[in-house]
Write a protein that holds these residues in place. Structure first.
Motif, PDB file in Angstrom:
ATOM      1  N   LYS A  19     -27.456  39.544   9.810  1.00 32.26           N
ATOM      2  CA  LYS A  19     -27.603  39.783  11.248  1.00 32.26           C
ATOM      3  C   LYS A  19     -28.024  41.225  11.518  1.00 32.26           C
ATOM      4  CE  LYS A  19     -27.401  38.503  15.499  1.00 32.26           C
ATOM      5  NZ  LYS A  19     -28.411  37.576  16.020  1.00 32.26           N
ATOM      6  N   VAL A  20     -27.420  42.187  10.841  1.00 36.78           N
ATOM      7  CA  VAL A  20     -27.769  43.599  11.048  1.00 36.78           C
ATOM      8  C   VAL A  20     -29.212  43.851  10.621  1.00 36.78           C
ATOM      9  CG1 VAL A  20     -27.294  45.971  10.313  1.00 36.78           C
ATOM     10  CG2 VAL A  20     -25.410  44.464  10.970  1.00 36.78           C
ATOM     11  N   LYS A  21     -29.640  43.291   9.501  1.00 41.03           N
ATOM     12  CA  LYS A  21     -31.031  43.449   9.065  1.00 41.03           C
ATOM     13  C   LYS A  21     -31.991  42.895  10.115  1.00 41.03           C
ATOM     14  CE  LYS A  21     -30.636  43.399   4.030  1.00 41.03           C
ATOM     15  NZ  LYS A  21     -30.958  42.628   2.821  1.00 41.03           N
ATOM     16  N   ALA A  22     -31.655  41.735  10.680  1.00 42.86           N
ATOM     17  CA  ALA A  22     -32.511  41.124  11.708  1.00 42.86           C
ATOM     18  C   ALA A  22     -32.574  42.007  12.955  1.00 42.86           C
ATOM     19  CB  ALA A  22     -31.999  39.735  12.060  1.00 42.86           C
ATOM     20  N   LEU A  23     -31.458  42.586  13.343  1.00 38.30           N
ATOM     21  CA  LEU A  23     -31.432  43.456  14.521  1.00 38.30           C
ATOM     22  C   LEU A  23     -32.247  44.725  14.295  1.00 38.30           C
ATOM     23  CD1 LEU A  23     -27.682  43.037  15.452  1.00 38.30           C
ATOM     24  CD2 LEU A  23     -29.635  42.277  16.825  1.00 38.30           C
ATOM     25  N   ILE A  24     -32.170  45.282  13.095  1.00 33.18           N
ATOM     26  CA  ILE A  24     -32.956  46.480  12.779  1.00 33.18           C
ATOM     27  C   ILE A  24     -34.443  46.141  12.780  1.00 33.18           C
ATOM     28  CG2 ILE A  24     -33.525  48.124  10.940  1.00 33.18           C
ATOM     29  CD1 ILE A  24     -30.508  48.128  10.229  1.00 33.18           C
ATOM     30  N   LYS A  25     -34.794  45.030  12.176  1.00 29.96           N
ATOM     31  CA  LYS A  25     -36.199  44.611  12.108  1.00 29.96           C
ATOM     32  C   LYS A  25     -36.771  44.347  13.494  1.00 29.96           C
ATOM     33  CE  LYS A  25     -39.169  41.604   9.428  1.00 29.96           C
ATOM     34  NZ  LYS A  25     -39.229  40.569   8.409  1.00 29.96           N
ATOM     35  N   THR A  57     -37.096  50.023   7.562  1.00 33.00           N
ATOM     36  CA  THR A  57     -36.511  49.600   6.290  1.00 33.00           C
ATOM     37  C   THR A  57     -36.097  50.809   5.455  1.00 33.00           C
ATOM     38  OG1 THR A  57     -37.931  47.647   6.327  1.00 33.00           O
ATOM     39  CG2 THR A  57     -36.910  48.200   4.237  1.00 33.00           C
ATOM     40  N   LEU A  58     -36.943  51.820   5.409  1.00 29.07           N
ATOM     41  CA  LEU A  58     -36.637  53.018   4.627  1.00 29.07           C
ATOM     42  C   LEU A  58     -35.582  53.885   5.299  1.00 29.07           C
ATOM     43  CD1 LEU A  58     -40.248  54.039   3.558  1.00 29.07           C
ATOM     44  CD2 LEU A  58     -38.492  52.957   2.162  1.00 29.07           C
ATOM     45  N   ALA A  65     -26.898  49.505   3.151  1.00 27.36           N
ATOM     46  CA  ALA A  65     -25.989  49.550   1.998  1.00 27.36           C
ATOM     47  C   ALA A  65     -24.534  49.641   2.465  1.00 27.36           C
ATOM     48  CB  ALA A  65     -26.333  50.727   1.106  1.00 27.36           C
ATOM     49  N   ALA A  66     -24.272  50.463   3.473  1.00 28.35           N
ATOM     50  CA  ALA A  66     -22.910  50.598   4.001  1.00 28.35           C
ATOM     51  C   ALA A  66     -22.432  49.302   4.638  1.00 28.35           C
ATOM     52  CB  ALA A  66     -22.847  51.732   5.016  1.00 28.35           C
ATOM     53  N   VAL A  67     -23.307  48.642   5.369  1.00 29.20           N
ATOM     54  CA  VAL A  67     -22.941  47.369   5.996  1.00 29.20           C
ATOM     55  C   VAL A  67     -22.684  46.311   4.927  1.00 29.20           C
ATOM     56  CG1 VAL A  67     -23.797  45.489   7.460  1.00 29.20           C
ATOM     57  CG2 VAL A  67     -24.086  47.850   8.181  1.00 29.20           C
ATOM     58  N   GLY A  68     -23.462  46.330   3.862  1.00 25.25           N
ATOM     59  CA  GLY A  68     -23.246  45.393   2.760  1.00 25.25           C
ATOM     60  C   GLY A  68     -21.881  45.584   2.116  1.00 25.25           C
ATOM     61  N   ALA A  69     -21.481  46.842   1.913  1.00 27.12           N
ATOM     62  CA  ALA A  69     -20.159  47.127   1.348  1.00 27.12           C
ATOM     63  C   ALA A  69     -19.061  46.709   2.322  1.00 27.12           C
ATOM     64  CB  ALA A  69     -20.043  48.605   1.029  1.00 27.12           C
TER      65      ALA A  69
END
Length: 95
Positions: A19-25, A57-58, A65-69
């Motif tokens: 979800k966070v990746k989608a929001l950033i994208k 992305t960069l 990475a922090a959200v993944g952890a």
């Protein structure tokens, strides 16, 4: 000053990163806040409005990475997204 509104998404720990990746994208969020089940803020990420999709992305790799952890540690959480109203017609964007 543009008006802001918030949206909340209740997700499981497994869905947080996706979800966070989608929001950033998507690039329309001004701030992303992740809260635990008790409502305590775990992480708050201000978003850079000027970043394009490719640069996002960069730029946000450490955040991802922090959200993944964080996702590995929580079972359920709430993602709060702060957005600006659509300035062209003063309507809130449809998601």
């Amino acid at each position: 000053m543009p008006k802001e509104f918030t949206e909340e998404f209740k997700v499981s720990g497994e869905e947080v990163l996706t979800k966070v990746k989608a929001l950033i994208k998507e690039g329309r969020a001004r701030k992303i806040i992740i809260k635990n089940e008790a409502g305590h803020t775990l992480i708050e990420v201000p978003m850079n409005v000027g970043a394009g999709v490719g640069a996002a992305t960069l730029i946000f790799a450490p955040v991802i990475a922090a959200v993944g952890a964080l996702a590995a540690l929580v079972t359920k959480c709430t993602i709060v997204v702060v957005r600006e109203e659509n300035s062209k017609n003063n309507e809130t964007p449809i998601i």
